[in-house]
Each structure stands twice: as C-alpha cells, then as structure tokens.
Design a protein around this motif. Structure first.
Motif, PDB file in Angstrom:
ATOM      1  N   PRO A 157     -10.272   7.670   1.470  1.00 19.36           N
ATOM      2  CA  PRO A 157      -9.716   6.843   0.393  1.00 19.36           C
ATOM      3  C   PRO A 157      -8.776   7.668  -0.480  1.00 19.36           C
ATOM      4  CG  PRO A 157     -12.090   6.543   0.579  1.00 19.36           C
ATOM      5  CD  PRO A 157     -11.742   7.712   1.443  1.00 19.36           C
ATOM      6  N   TYR A 158      -7.604   7.129  -0.745  1.00 21.58           N
ATOM      7  CA  TYR A 158      -6.579   7.829  -1.512  1.00 21.58           C
ATOM      8  C   TYR A 158      -6.333   7.157  -2.862  1.00 21.58           C
ATOM      9  CZ  TYR A 158      -1.930   9.722  -2.657  1.00 21.58           C
ATOM     10  OH  TYR A 158      -0.859  10.316  -3.278  1.00 21.58           O
ATOM     11  N   ALA A 159      -6.299   5.846  -2.880  1.00 21.65           N
ATOM     12  CA  ALA A 159      -6.089   5.103  -4.127  1.00 21.65           C
ATOM     13  C   ALA A 159      -6.770   3.750  -4.016  1.00 21.65           C
ATOM     14  CB  ALA A 159      -4.600   4.925  -4.406  1.00 21.65           C
ATOM     15  N   LEU A 160      -7.307   3.273  -5.123  1.00 24.44           N
ATOM     16  CA  LEU A 160      -7.945   1.963  -5.185  1.00 24.44           C
ATOM     17  C   LEU A 160      -7.420   1.231  -6.407  1.00 24.44           C
ATOM     18  CD1 LEU A 160     -10.104  -0.002  -4.054  1.00 24.44           C
ATOM     19  CD2 LEU A 160     -11.749   1.107  -5.586  1.00 24.44           C
ATOM     20  N   TYR A 168      -8.816  -6.500  -4.159  1.00 29.59           N
ATOM     21  CA  TYR A 168      -8.705  -5.047  -4.135  1.00 29.59           C
ATOM     22  C   TYR A 168      -7.589  -4.601  -3.198  1.00 29.59           C
ATOM     23  CZ  TYR A 168     -13.039  -4.402  -6.761  1.00 29.59           C
ATOM     24  OH  TYR A 168     -13.992  -4.401  -7.744  1.00 29.59           O
ATOM     25  N   TYR A 169      -7.003  -3.444  -3.522  1.00 29.55           N
ATOM     26  CA  TYR A 169      -5.956  -2.829  -2.720  1.00 29.55           C
ATOM     27  C   TYR A 169      -6.394  -1.389  -2.479  1.00 29.55           C
ATOM     28  CZ  TYR A 169      -3.308  -6.807  -4.544  1.00 29.55           C
ATOM     29  OH  TYR A 169      -2.897  -8.076  -4.889  1.00 29.55           O
ATOM     30  N   LEU A 170      -6.766  -1.070  -1.244  1.00 29.76           N
ATOM     31  CA  LEU A 170      -7.242   0.265  -0.906  1.00 29.76           C
ATOM     32  C   LEU A 170      -6.197   0.973  -0.049  1.00 29.76           C
ATOM     33  CD1 LEU A 170      -9.510   2.436  -0.746  1.00 29.76           C
ATOM     34  CD2 LEU A 170     -10.277   1.289   1.357  1.00 29.76           C
ATOM     35  N   VAL A 171      -5.826   2.180  -0.479  1.00 26.02           N
ATOM     36  CA  VAL A 171      -4.904   3.008   0.291  1.00 26.02           C
ATOM     37  C   VAL A 171      -5.685   4.194   0.857  1.00 26.02           C
ATOM     38  CG1 VAL A 171      -2.793   4.391   0.263  1.00 26.02           C
ATOM     39  CG2 VAL A 171      -2.985   2.370  -1.211  1.00 26.02           C
ATOM     40  N   GLU A 172      -5.567   4.393   2.169  1.00 30.49           N
ATOM     41  CA  GLU A 172      -6.170   5.550   2.822  1.00 30.49           C
ATOM     42  C   GLU A 172      -5.074   6.547   3.172  1.00 30.49           C
ATOM     43  OE1 GLU A 172      -9.967   4.317   5.453  1.00 30.49           O
ATOM     44  OE2 GLU A 172      -8.022   3.774   6.294  1.00 30.49           O
ATOM     45  N   ARG A 173      -5.469   7.822   3.197  1.00 34.09           N
ATOM     46  CA  ARG A 173      -4.544   8.876   3.607  1.00 34.09           C
ATOM     47  C   ARG A 173      -5.169   9.699   4.719  1.00 34.09           C
ATOM     48  NH1 ARG A 173      -2.820  13.752  -0.367  1.00 34.09           N
ATOM     49  NH2 ARG A 173      -5.038  14.173  -0.092  1.00 34.09           N
ATOM     50  N   GLY A 174      -4.327  10.221   5.629  1.00 33.63           N
ATOM     51  CA  GLY A 174      -4.821  11.049   6.715  1.00 33.63           C
ATOM     52  C   GLY A 174      -5.629  12.223   6.197  1.00 33.63           C
ATOM     53  N   LYS A 235       5.710 -10.333  -8.974  1.00 32.66           N
ATOM     54  CA  LYS A 235       5.054  -9.072  -9.273  1.00 32.66           C
ATOM     55  C   LYS A 235       3.653  -9.326  -9.850  1.00 32.66           C
ATOM     56  CE  LYS A 235       9.163  -6.246 -10.159  1.00 32.66           C
ATOM     57  NZ  LYS A 235       9.825  -5.322 -11.121  1.00 32.66           N
ATOM     58  N   VAL A 236       2.690  -8.639  -9.295  1.00 32.47           N
ATOM     59  CA  VAL A 236       1.318  -8.713  -9.785  1.00 32.47           C
ATOM     60  C   VAL A 236       0.917  -7.324 -10.275  1.00 32.47           C
ATOM     61  CG1 VAL A 236      -1.080  -9.201  -9.200  1.00 32.47           C
ATOM     62  CG2 VAL A 236       0.750 -10.554  -8.155  1.00 32.47           C
ATOM     63  N   GLU A 237       0.632  -7.202 -11.555  1.00 32.62           N
ATOM     64  CA  GLU A 237       0.208  -5.913 -12.088  1.00 32.62           C
ATOM     65  C   GLU A 237      -1.211  -5.597 -11.623  1.00 32.62           C
ATOM     66  OE1 GLU A 237       0.632  -5.655 -16.284  1.00 32.62           O
ATOM     67  OE2 GLU A 237       2.826  -5.601 -16.201  1.00 32.62           O
ATOM     68  N   LEU A 238      -1.429  -4.325 -11.292  1.00 35.30           N
ATOM     69  CA  LEU A 238      -2.715  -3.887 -10.771  1.00 35.30           C
ATOM     70  C   LEU A 238      -3.369  -2.879 -11.712  1.00 35.30           C
ATOM     71  CD1 LEU A 238      -1.653  -3.306  -7.054  1.00 35.30           C
ATOM     72  CD2 LEU A 238      -2.586  -5.388  -8.079  1.00 35.30           C
ATOM     73  N   ARG A 239      -4.669  -2.851 -11.669  1.00 40.45           N
ATOM     74  CA  ARG A 239      -5.433  -1.899 -12.472  1.00 40.45           C
ATOM     75  C   ARG A 239      -5.910  -0.769 -11.562  1.00 40.45           C
ATOM     76  NH1 ARG A 239      -8.274  -2.026 -17.290  1.00 40.45           N
ATOM     77  NH2 ARG A 239     -10.051  -0.608 -17.435  1.00 40.45           N
ATOM     78  N   ALA A 240      -5.635   0.475 -11.942  1.00 41.10           N
ATOM     79  CA  ALA A 240      -6.092   1.617 -11.157  1.00 41.10           C
ATOM     80  C   ALA A 240      -7.596   1.786 -11.309  1.00 41.10           C
ATOM     81  CB  ALA A 240      -5.360   2.882 -11.614  1.00 41.10           C
ATOM     82  N   VAL A 241      -8.293   1.914 -10.201  1.00 43.99           N
ATOM     83  CA  VAL A 241      -9.744   2.112 -10.183  1.00 43.99           C
ATOM     84  C   VAL A 241      -9.994   3.523  -9.644  1.00 43.99           C
ATOM     85  CG1 VAL A 241     -11.948   1.272  -9.297  1.00 43.99           C
ATOM     86  CG2 VAL A 241     -10.084  -0.349  -9.735  1.00 43.99           C
TER      87      VAL A 241
END
Length: 269
Positions: A157-160, A168-174, A235-241
């Motif tokens: 997991p890199y960013a949520l 939810y928007y989950l970004v994974e990184r290698g 545009k949808v503003e997101l909250r960093a978790v």
C-alpha cells in the motif's frame, strides 16, 4: 494530514531489504555453512507447514515458511525489530507497543523459539499457536532438500484516500527493488474495491497522476493541495487516510487483500 505527510508515512512502511533467497547454509559444504545449519531452528504445526528460524548477519534472525518441498522467504522486519518478528496487518495485537522505535508493533507477529527447551510457538496478533520442534537430523534433511522462493508480495500500500460518499481509493507501489515506479489503483466502497485498468502514470517531484479508463487520480506531493479524483471533468475532493495507521483496515476490510497470501506463518491461521 496533507499528501506530503501521507506519502512520507507510506514510503517508510516497509524497510529496504535484500531480496536474495540463498539460505545461509548453502550446500552445507563450508564450515560457515555448517555452523549456520546447526544454528537453524525448524518447527511444524503438524499440518504440513514448517517455520524456519535461521541465523543472519549482525546476530539477527531471518524466517522462512512453507512445506517440505518449498520454503518462502518472509519479508524481514525493519532495522531495530527482532528478526523473529514480521509485519502482519491481518492480525492486530492491541496490547503491543504502538510506537517502538518508531514502529507500530500492534501489526507485527512473531515466531518464538527456545532452542534450550526445544520449544516453538507462533504468535499471530493476540493468538498464540504451539508448534512442534523438529529434531536436527530431520530438520537438516528438509533444509537441504527444499526449494527456496522469494516472498510472493509484489506490491505494498502506497496511498489511501476516501471521498465524502465513503468510496476508497487505494494506490499500491511495487515492493521489490526496481519496481518502485510500478503502481496499481483500486477504487470502490469498503469490501468491494476493484482494480482499475491503467492508461498512464506520471510520477515526478511534483507528485503522481494515475490515469485509468474511468478518470484520473491526482496526488500532489510538494503543495498543500487536496488530492482529487477527476471523472468526465467532474472533480471529487478526497481525504488522505494515513496508510501506516490503517493497515488492518487495508488488509482486512477493503477487499483487495482478502484472499492474498503474504508468505508468512500466519497465512494458514
């Protein structure tokens, strides 16, 4: 927490580690290899699974897990944490130290071995499972015959992020060396996040833009800007978790890792 802090926390989630999987005993031909073999502990749950606690440089330990044919390298804990421990967000230990040398030990599990008493146990979160000590002759035969493989985890997991509707928007990184610029994006409500087909990725000193068939997810690192999801010019503003504070949520509730094996002894608990 702004994006800069979110990404900084995420990047330090797992330490940089060596991914070599040559066991320290090699072919048990040299004196150093024979000594490593003698110092290695093997235990079993009597269900066909084996846990290996092997010596490592600097008086530390390294773990392998698997069966009689194949043993997988367990991702080492960060520096400063016992080599008997490993990151295991699926099992939460609420009684553990939440800030031990900067690490949240509540999401770490461990293999406990007592060579003098010839006893072993596995702790997954708050659950402790007794293991059976494997005597030296059988243990050495298993260790020299087994095939060794790298840990199966390819991404971390890199960013949520989360929108006002609870998506939810989950970004994974290698995770492995050389794959740090590889990313994957998942979107959706809790328990039903779906992997998005990527069209393009921009990653530079200003941040990341992840383009998918549905829209763009923008993370800006060096500005106090709010991350946004852009779909059809909306545009949808997101909250960093914060990732490091929400590992149990990520691994147990979002749905991305529900059936994943992490290549550690808690996989079968």
């Amino acid at each position: 927490m702004n994006c800069r802090h979110l990404l900084a926390a995420s990047v330090t989630l797992l330490s940089s580690t060596s991914w070599a999987i040559e066991p320290p005993w090699g072919k048990a031909e040299k004196l150093k290899e024979l000594r490593a073999l003698e110092q290695t502990v093997v235990c079993t749950d009597n269900q066909g699974h084996y846990v290996v606690v092997a010596p490592k440089e600097s008086n530390s330990k390294q773990l392998f897990y698997g069966d009689e044919k194949t043993l997988t390298q367990v991702i080492p804990a960060p520096w400063g944490i016992s080599g008997n421990s490993f990151l295991e967000p699926r099992f939460f230990n609420k009684t553990a130290n939440s800030n031990f040398r900067g690490h949240d030990m509540r999401v770490y599990s461990a293999v406990i071995s007592e060579p003098e008493q010839k006893t072993c146990s596995l702790r997954c979160g708050e659950k402790t499972v007794p293991l059976t000590w494997v005597e030296a002759d059988k243990a050495h035969a298993l260790l020299l015959k087994a095939k060794y493989e790298p840990n199966p985890q390819q991404f971390e997991p890199y960013a949520l992020l989360r929108d006002a509707q609870g998506n939810y928007y989950l970004v994974e990184r290698g995770l492995q060396p050389g794959t740090e610029k590889s990313f994957r994006v998942y979107m959706g409500p809790k328990g039903r996040l779906k992997k998005q087909e990527m069209k393009d990725i921009v990653s530079d000193s200003e941040g990341e833009i992840f383009s998918t068939k549905k829209g763009e997810l923008r993370l800006v690192v060096d500005r106090a800007a709010t991350p946004v999801w852009i779909e059809k010019k909306r545009k949808v503003e997101l909250r960093a978790v914060p990732v490091s504070e929400n590992l149990p949520l990520i691994y147990n509730e979002l749905g991305v890792y529900t059936t994943a094996r992490l290549g550690n002894p808690c996989d079968d608990q």
